[in-house]
Design a protein around this motif. Sequence first.
Motif, mmCIF file in Angstrom:
data_model
loop_
_atom_site.group_PDB
_atom_site.id
_atom_site.type_symbol
_atom_site.label_atom_id
_atom_site.label_comp_id
_atom_site.label_asym_id
_atom_site.label_seq_id
_atom_site.Cartn_x
_atom_site.Cartn_y
_atom_site.Cartn_z
ATOM 1 N N LEU A 62 -26.882 -40.963 -35.509
ATOM 2 C CA LEU A 62 -25.711 -40.347 -35.108
ATOM 3 C C LEU A 62 -24.853 -40.451 -36.225
ATOM 4 O O LEU A 62 -24.313 -41.281 -36.823
ATOM 5 N N ILE A 64 -20.558 -39.065 -36.900
ATOM 6 C CA ILE A 64 -19.439 -38.750 -36.401
ATOM 7 C C ILE A 64 -18.511 -38.490 -37.435
ATOM 8 O O ILE A 64 -18.224 -39.197 -38.542
ATOM 9 N N THR A 88 -27.860 -36.627 -34.185
ATOM 10 C CA THR A 88 -26.765 -35.729 -33.381
ATOM 11 C C THR A 88 -25.622 -36.110 -34.561
ATOM 12 O O THR A 88 -25.295 -36.926 -34.822
ATOM 13 N N ALA A 90 -21.530 -35.197 -34.240
ATOM 14 C CA ALA A 90 -20.290 -34.848 -33.395
ATOM 15 C C ALA A 90 -19.233 -34.798 -34.174
ATOM 16 O O ALA A 90 -18.919 -35.840 -35.203
ATOM 17 N N GLY A 115 -16.383 -32.453 -30.254
ATOM 18 C CA GLY A 115 -15.711 -33.172 -29.269
ATOM 19 C C GLY A 115 -14.280 -33.450 -29.863
ATOM 20 O O GLY A 115 -13.942 -33.114 -30.790
ATOM 21 N N ILE A 155 -23.612 -38.014 -26.862
ATOM 22 C CA ILE A 155 -22.156 -38.007 -27.209
ATOM 23 C C ILE A 155 -21.391 -38.372 -25.654
ATOM 24 O O ILE A 155 -20.386 -38.989 -25.898
#
Length: 298
Positions: A62, A64, A88, A90, A115, A155
């Motif tokens: 992930l 971010i 992923t 975000a 997001g 998410i």
Amino acid sequence: MKTTVIGLGLIGGSIARDLRKSGFATELIGVDASEENAAKALEIGLVDRIETLEAGVKDTDLVIIAIPVNKELEVLPHVLDLIGSGTTVADMGSTKKVIVDLVANHKRRKNFVPGHPMSGTEDSGPTAALEGLFKGKIAILCDQENSGPQHVALIEKMFQVLGMDIAYMTSDEQDHSTAFVSHLPHAAAYALANAVQAKEDRKIIFDLASGGFRSTVRLAKSSATMWHPIFQQNREYVVESLNVYIKHLIEFRDCMKNEEDDKMLDLINNANKIRGILEGQNPHFLKNEETVTKLYTK
């Protein structure tokens, strides 16, 4: 969950704190353009180690992205270029349409989930990171139909772990809504701070400043590095919100100027209704059940 946080300030740092505490993130990697911020984040335990962007996103689960939205225009496409098919990505930016449009045709667009956690303070930097900053707040997910379902689910789970409700909107709806409830208050606070500082006898005024003034102008302390590009990217909707606000300011001013005291009292009483709205007496103002979902998945 191997998690990489790009941007170790208030938002990125606070997410890292809560994801570590919950056990959602088993390994936290930090990336920050500021060597000073990176060193401080490592020192206070926000992340396990600091890496370059290229090394930080390699073989991670992930990513971010929590950086100013103008910097995201450079960083997001590069991150999508570097990641594998299972990662992923975000972002946590306060504007969305410009960013989403930028990567609309990227080969890894399905890996990206736009997001926006609706929470924050006027402080910045790694030391501003707070545990529980997002609990009970709303997170916005945008254009989820353009993201892979497995990436959206991850998410959603992350925001659930942070204690947030989730609203689903288009990126344009997000920008329009936040222009009124987030961007307008900041613009108004900057204008108020400038208005008071423009007074010749401002030293006396500041000596008299009490809790009401301080709470109203608090947002004016928010970082220009973060907010200037937000106003640039959401210019159209922020101008719209400012025009509405100015209309109501003029109406209030004219009531006083023209000694329309009964009308002025009506305006104050009408404004007082915001208390009940914010306390949930009108839930549709806060939560449209068609677009906001409380997640109960485990």
